[in-house]
Each structure stands twice: as structure tokens, then as C-alpha cells.
Motif scaffolding. Sequence first.
Motif, PDB file in Angstrom:
ATOM      1  N   LEU A 237       0.829  -1.200   0.000  1.00 34.14           N
ATOM      2  CA  LEU A 237       0.000   0.000   0.000  1.00 34.14           C
ATOM      3  C   LEU A 237       0.872   1.261   0.000  1.00 34.14           C
ATOM      4  CD1 LEU A 237      -2.812   1.270   0.175  1.00 34.14           C
ATOM      5  CD2 LEU A 237      -2.666   1.070   2.655  1.00 34.14           C
ATOM      6  N   GLN A 238       1.934   1.256   0.796  1.00 34.16           N
ATOM      7  CA  GLN A 238       2.835   2.410   0.815  1.00 34.16           C
ATOM      8  C   GLN A 238       3.512   2.595  -0.534  1.00 34.16           C
ATOM      9  OE1 GLN A 238       5.455   1.742   4.130  1.00 34.16           O
ATOM     10  NE2 GLN A 238       4.023   2.575   5.628  1.00 34.16           N
ATOM     11  N   THR A 239       3.925   1.481  -1.156  1.00 34.97           N
ATOM     12  CA  THR A 239       4.543   1.554  -2.480  1.00 34.97           C
ATOM     13  C   THR A 239       3.549   2.126  -3.488  1.00 34.97           C
ATOM     14  OG1 THR A 239       5.939  -0.336  -1.947  1.00 34.97           O
ATOM     15  CG2 THR A 239       5.675   0.194  -4.278  1.00 34.97           C
ATOM     16  N   MET A 240       2.310   1.653  -3.424  1.00 33.09           N
ATOM     17  CA  MET A 240       1.280   2.144  -4.349  1.00 33.09           C
ATOM     18  C   MET A 240       1.016   3.631  -4.114  1.00 33.09           C
ATOM     19  SD  MET A 240       0.509  -0.331  -6.316  1.00 33.09           S
ATOM     20  CE  MET A 240      -1.051   0.024  -7.043  1.00 33.09           C
ATOM     21  N   ARG A 241       1.022   4.050  -2.859  1.00 32.62           N
ATOM     22  CA  ARG A 241       0.807   5.477  -2.566  1.00 32.62           C
ATOM     23  C   ARG A 241       1.943   6.316  -3.142  1.00 32.62           C
ATOM     24  NH1 ARG A 241      -1.267   5.261   3.725  1.00 32.62           N
ATOM     25  NH2 ARG A 241      -3.405   4.640   3.249  1.00 32.62           N
ATOM     26  N   ARG A 242       3.186   5.816  -2.995  1.00 28.51           N
ATOM     27  CA  ARG A 242       4.325   6.550  -3.562  1.00 28.51           C
ATOM     28  C   ARG A 242       4.205   6.631  -5.080  1.00 28.51           C
ATOM     29  NH1 ARG A 242       7.974   2.943  -0.800  1.00 28.51           N
ATOM     30  NH2 ARG A 242       7.638   3.371   1.371  1.00 28.51           N
ATOM     31  N   MET A 243       3.832   5.504  -5.699  1.00 29.49           N
ATOM     32  CA  MET A 243       3.694   5.488  -7.156  1.00 29.49           C
ATOM     33  C   MET A 243       2.572   6.421  -7.598  1.00 29.49           C
ATOM     34  SD  MET A 243       4.240   1.408  -7.907  1.00 29.49           S
ATOM     35  CE  MET A 243       3.689   1.514  -9.578  1.00 29.49           C
ATOM     36  N   LEU A 244       1.469   6.436  -6.871  1.00 28.83           N
ATOM     37  CA  LEU A 244       0.357   7.325  -7.186  1.00 28.83           C
ATOM     38  C   LEU A 244       0.776   8.779  -7.043  1.00 28.83           C
ATOM     39  CD1 LEU A 244      -2.616   7.679  -7.914  1.00 28.83           C
ATOM     40  CD2 LEU A 244      -3.151   7.519  -5.480  1.00 28.83           C
ATOM     41  N   ALA A 245       1.519   9.088  -5.994  1.00 29.12           N
ATOM     42  CA  ALA A 245       1.990  10.464  -5.802  1.00 29.12           C
ATOM     43  C   ALA A 245       2.924  10.870  -6.944  1.00 29.12           C
ATOM     44  CB  ALA A 245       2.706  10.592  -4.457  1.00 29.12           C
ATOM     45  N   ALA A 246       3.799   9.948  -7.373  1.00 28.32           N
ATOM     46  CA  ALA A 246       4.696  10.237  -8.491  1.00 28.32           C
ATOM     47  C   ALA A 246       3.905  10.445  -9.776  1.00 28.32           C
ATOM     48  CB  ALA A 246       5.707   9.102  -8.662  1.00 28.32           C
ATOM     49  N   GLN A 247       2.895   9.621 -10.010  1.00 27.14           N
ATOM     50  CA  GLN A 247       2.067   9.773 -11.208  1.00 27.14           C
ATOM     51  C   GLN A 247       1.300  11.078 -11.171  1.00 27.14           C
ATOM     52  OE1 GLN A 247      -0.361   6.255 -11.428  1.00 27.14           O
ATOM     53  NE2 GLN A 247       1.217   5.060 -12.487  1.00 27.14           N
ATOM     54  N   GLN A 248       0.786  11.440 -10.013  1.00 28.72           N
ATOM     55  CA  GLN A 248       0.072  12.709  -9.895  1.00 28.72           C
ATOM     56  C   GLN A 248       1.022  13.874 -10.150  1.00 28.72           C
ATOM     57  OE1 GLN A 248      -1.681  12.384  -5.990  1.00 28.72           O
ATOM     58  NE2 GLN A 248      -3.594  11.537  -6.800  1.00 28.72           N
ATOM     59  N   SER A 249       2.238  13.765  -9.651  1.00 30.82           N
ATOM     60  CA  SER A 249       3.233  14.806  -9.882  1.00 30.82           C
ATOM     61  C   SER A 249       3.553  14.912 -11.376  1.00 30.82           C
ATOM     62  CB  SER A 249       4.498  14.494  -9.086  1.00 30.82           C
ATOM     63  OG  SER A 249       5.512  15.409  -9.386  1.00 30.82           O
ATOM     64  N   ASP A 250       3.742  13.754 -12.044  1.00 30.82           N
ATOM     65  CA  ASP A 250       3.996  13.755 -13.492  1.00 30.82           C
ATOM     66  C   ASP A 250       2.810  14.327 -14.250  1.00 30.82           C
ATOM     67  OD1 ASP A 250       6.484  12.642 -13.090  1.00 30.82           O
ATOM     68  OD2 ASP A 250       5.872  10.591 -13.643  1.00 30.82           O
ATOM     69  N   ALA A 251       1.602  13.954 -13.838  1.00 27.41           N
ATOM     70  CA  ALA A 251       0.409  14.466 -14.513  1.00 27.41           C
ATOM     71  C   ALA A 251       0.313  15.981 -14.355  1.00 27.41           C
ATOM     72  CB  ALA A 251      -0.847  13.794 -13.952  1.00 27.41           C
ATOM     73  N   LYS A 252       0.635  16.493 -13.170  1.00 28.57           N
ATOM     74  CA  LYS A 252       0.599  17.952 -12.957  1.00 28.57           C
ATOM     75  C   LYS A 252       1.655  18.636 -13.811  1.00 28.57           C
ATOM     76  CE  LYS A 252       0.319  21.563  -9.573  1.00 28.57           C
ATOM     77  NZ  LYS A 252       0.075  22.505 -10.613  1.00 28.57           N
ATOM     78  N   ARG A 253       2.849  18.040 -13.840  1.00 27.23           N
ATOM     79  CA  ARG A 253       3.915  18.619 -14.650  1.00 27.23           C
ATOM     80  C   ARG A 253       3.521  18.633 -16.126  1.00 27.23           C
ATOM     81  NH1 ARG A 253       7.677  16.132 -17.450  1.00 27.23           N
ATOM     82  NH2 ARG A 253       7.297  14.149 -16.423  1.00 27.23           N
ATOM     83  N   LEU A 254       2.969  17.534 -16.615  1.00 25.00           N
ATOM     84  CA  LEU A 254       2.544  17.464 -18.016  1.00 25.00           C
ATOM     85  C   LEU A 254       1.392  18.431 -18.288  1.00 25.00           C
ATOM     86  CD1 LEU A 254       2.712  13.620 -18.641  1.00 25.00           C
ATOM     87  CD2 LEU A 254       4.244  15.375 -19.552  1.00 25.00           C
TER      88      LEU A 254
END
Length: 171
Positions: free
Chosen positions: A96-113
Motif C-alpha cells: 500500500l505504501q509503495t502504491m501510494r508513492r507510485m500514485l503520488a509520483a504519477q500525480q506529480s507527473d500528470a501535474k507537470r505534463l
Amino acid sequence: MIPIARHIPPSTGISRIGSQPIALAAATLLLILAGGGIALWRAHTGSVPESDRVVATRQLQARATQASEQLVENTKGLAATQQESIDQLQMVQDQLQTMRRMLAAQQSDAKRLSDQVSGLTEAVEGLRQSFASVQPSEVASSPAARNHAVRSRAHAHSHQTAQPKSRKSRG
């Protein structure tokens, strides 16, 4: 004369028994016969209540020991199952922690894009506006130049087609 009262000592238990020897002998004989009868009856039936009690007590102790051992085994099994559940829960929490980190990274990438797309959209819109403001001035000068170019081409084309006909007619 004054009569003197005689003092009679109270009779004790021993003196009383001694005074009735036949009753005492009969009671003793009955006790002996009853005890002997019980002994003969036990010996004849082969059943001794004391040994039955000992056997029953040992059986109860054996059952209690067996139940205790089963309880210990069940407790160990429950402890092992509980540890497995704890380990599985820890794994799920790690995932769950790994998934949360991955989700946060994806959200960060989505915001950047999204920010990059917004920047590109603004740049394209700026280019459209500058192209729209430059185009009317070119369009105004362009129709006269186009008309002149079209006339020149048409005139040149008519001269080229006219000359070969006159050569043919001469020859």
C-alpha cells in the motif's frame, strides 16, 4: 438422729459397659461379622472401591494431561497463524505504501505534463494571435500583387500561344 445421705458416685462409661458383658460381646460379634462379610464380598466380586477410585483418578489425570497437551498445541497453532496474519498484513501495508508513492509520483507527473500542455497552449494561442494580426496587412497588399501576377501570366501565356500559330500560317 440425722440420717446421712450416701454419696453414690456417677457411673462412668467403662463401669457401665462392664456391667453388661453380654450386650458388649454381641455388638462386637456383629461388628466382626459385618466386617468379615464385607471383606468376603469384596474378595468374591473382585471389585475394590478404593482401586476403582484410583483407576478413575488416573484416567481423569490422563484425560486432563491430554486436554492440556491439546490446548498447548492449539495455542501454538493459533500463535503461528497469528504470526502469519501479521506478516501478511505487513506485506499488504508495504504494498500500500509503495502504491501510494507510485500514485503520488504519477500525480506529480500528470501535474507537470498539465503545466507543460498549458504552456504550449498559451504559446500556440500567442502564435495564432500574432499570425492573425500579421495576416490582414499581407492580405490587403496581396490581392493587388496576386492580380498583377495573374495578369502577367495570362498575358505571357497568350503571347506564347499566339506566336506559334502565326508561324504555322506563314509556313
